[in-house]
Design a protein around this motif. Structure first.
Motif, PDB file in Angstrom:
ATOM      1  N   ASN A   1      11.570  20.780  -0.260  1.00 27.60           N
ATOM      2  CA  ASN A   1      10.230  20.616  -0.826  1.00 27.60           C
ATOM      3  C   ASN A   1      10.075  19.119  -1.063  1.00 27.60           C
ATOM      4  O   ASN A   1      10.418  18.600  -2.112  1.00 27.60           O
ATOM      5  CB  ASN A   1      10.112  21.403  -2.133  1.00 27.60           C
TER       6      ASN A   1
ATOM      7  N   ARG B   1       7.418  16.929  -1.046  1.00 24.01           N
ATOM      8  CA  ARG B   1       6.263  16.325  -1.743  1.00 24.01           C
ATOM      9  C   ARG B   1       5.736  15.088  -1.028  1.00 24.01           C
ATOM     10  O   ARG B   1       5.599  14.025  -1.626  1.00 24.01           O
ATOM     11  CB  ARG B   1       6.625  16.000  -3.183  1.00 24.01           C
TER      12      ARG B   1
ATOM     13  N   GLN C   1       8.402  21.920   2.857  1.00 29.43           N
ATOM     14  CA  GLN C   1       7.274  22.370   2.055  1.00 29.43           C
ATOM     15  C   GLN C   1       6.653  21.169   1.366  1.00 29.43           C
ATOM     16  O   GLN C   1       7.293  20.139   1.217  1.00 29.43           O
ATOM     17  CB  GLN C   1       7.727  23.394   0.992  1.00 29.43           C
ATOM     18  N   GLU C   2       5.404  21.364   0.923  1.00 27.71           N
ATOM     19  CA  GLU C   2       4.645  20.296   0.268  1.00 27.71           C
ATOM     20  C   GLU C   2       4.620  19.041   1.151  1.00 27.71           C
ATOM     21  O   GLU C   2       4.943  17.939   0.707  1.00 27.71           O
ATOM     22  CB  GLU C   2       5.225  19.975  -1.114  1.00 27.71           C
TER      23      GLU C   2
ATOM     24  N   HIS D   1       1.958  17.610   2.522  1.00 23.13           N
ATOM     25  CA  HIS D   1       0.779  16.786   2.226  1.00 23.13           C
ATOM     26  C   HIS D   1       0.214  16.123   3.486  1.00 23.13           C
ATOM     27  O   HIS D   1      -0.258  14.989   3.430  1.00 23.13           O
ATOM     28  CB  HIS D   1       1.079  15.719   1.175  1.00 23.13           C
TER      29      HIS D   1
ATOM     30  N   GLY E   1      -1.200  25.328   6.630  1.00 27.32           N
ATOM     31  CA  GLY E   1      -1.727  24.936   5.333  1.00 27.32           C
ATOM     32  C   GLY E   1      -1.766  23.452   5.104  1.00 27.32           C
ATOM     33  O   GLY E   1      -1.469  22.981   4.020  1.00 27.32           O
TER      34      GLY E   1
ATOM     35  N   ASP F   1      -2.968  19.955   4.110  1.00 24.36           N
ATOM     36  CA  ASP F   1      -3.929  19.418   3.162  1.00 24.36           C
ATOM     37  C   ASP F   1      -3.404  18.060   2.718  1.00 24.36           C
ATOM     38  O   ASP F   1      -2.234  17.926   2.395  1.00 24.36           O
ATOM     39  CB  ASP F   1      -4.058  20.363   1.968  1.00 24.36           C
TER      40      ASP F   1
ATOM     41  N   SER G   1      -2.098  18.203  -1.276  1.00 21.24           N
ATOM     42  CA  SER G   1      -1.067  19.117  -1.751  1.00 21.24           C
ATOM     43  C   SER G   1      -0.778  20.162  -0.688  1.00 21.24           C
ATOM     44  O   SER G   1      -1.527  20.339   0.258  1.00 21.24           O
ATOM     45  CB  SER G   1      -1.513  19.815  -3.037  1.00 21.24           C
ATOM     46  N   GLY G   2       0.326  20.845  -0.871  1.00 16.45           N
ATOM     47  CA  GLY G   2       0.668  21.968  -0.016  1.00 16.45           C
ATOM     48  C   GLY G   2       1.107  21.591   1.384  1.00 16.45           C
ATOM     49  O   GLY G   2       1.361  20.447   1.697  1.00 16.45           O
TER      50      GLY G   2
ATOM     51  N   THR H   1       3.269  23.444   4.956  1.00 17.19           N
ATOM     52  CA  THR H   1       4.629  23.707   5.389  1.00 17.19           C
ATOM     53  C   THR H   1       4.795  23.239   6.823  1.00 17.19           C
ATOM     54  O   THR H   1       3.824  23.097   7.561  1.00 17.19           O
ATOM     55  CB  THR H   1       4.982  25.204   5.322  1.00 17.19           C
TER      56      THR H   1
ATOM     57  N   ALA I   1      -0.030  29.184   2.416  1.00 13.99           N
ATOM     58  CA  ALA I   1       0.668  28.142   3.181  1.00 13.99           C
ATOM     59  C   ALA I   1       2.091  28.605   3.426  1.00 13.99           C
ATOM     60  O   ALA I   1       2.967  28.405   2.609  1.00 13.99           O
ATOM     61  CB  ALA I   1       0.648  26.830   2.426  1.00 13.99           C
TER      62      ALA I   1
END
Length: 89
Positions: free
Chosen positions: A9, A11, A35-36, A38, A58, A60, A63-64, A66, A86
């Motif tokens: 994850n 970020r 994940q995350e 962005h 997903g 974006d 945020s979010g 994968t 997502a």
């Protein structure tokens, strides 16, 4: 020989790209699940020695998101998930 899977994850894909590349160089994972991420709608990330394009869901900017990278030469099938979340498979 087993399969190595890296899951993170992170970020922000581009914020952590240098560190991600160092981990890949050290561990040589077969599959990378992120994940995350962005990532924006029109950005397709590329990692050397991994199939292009990766499986992305997903996206974006804020945020979010994968992303699954599969090492070149490993056959795989993208599984569509019929849910509005997502997730990648």
């Amino acid at each position: 020989m087993g399969i190595k899977i890296l899951q993170w994850n992170l970020r922000g894909f581009f914020k952590r790209l240098t560190f991600l590349q160092a981990i890949i160089s050290d561990l040589l994972p077969n599959i990378i699940c992120l994940q995350e991420t962005h990532l924006s709608q029109n950005t397709i990330p590329i990692l050397k020695n991994y199939q292009d394009p990766p499986v992305i869901r997903g996206r974006d900017e804020h945020s979010g998101g994968t992303c699954i990278f599969v090492r070149s030469g490993i056959p795989f099938t993208n599984i569509e998930i019929p849910l509005d979340i997502a997730a990648s498979a």
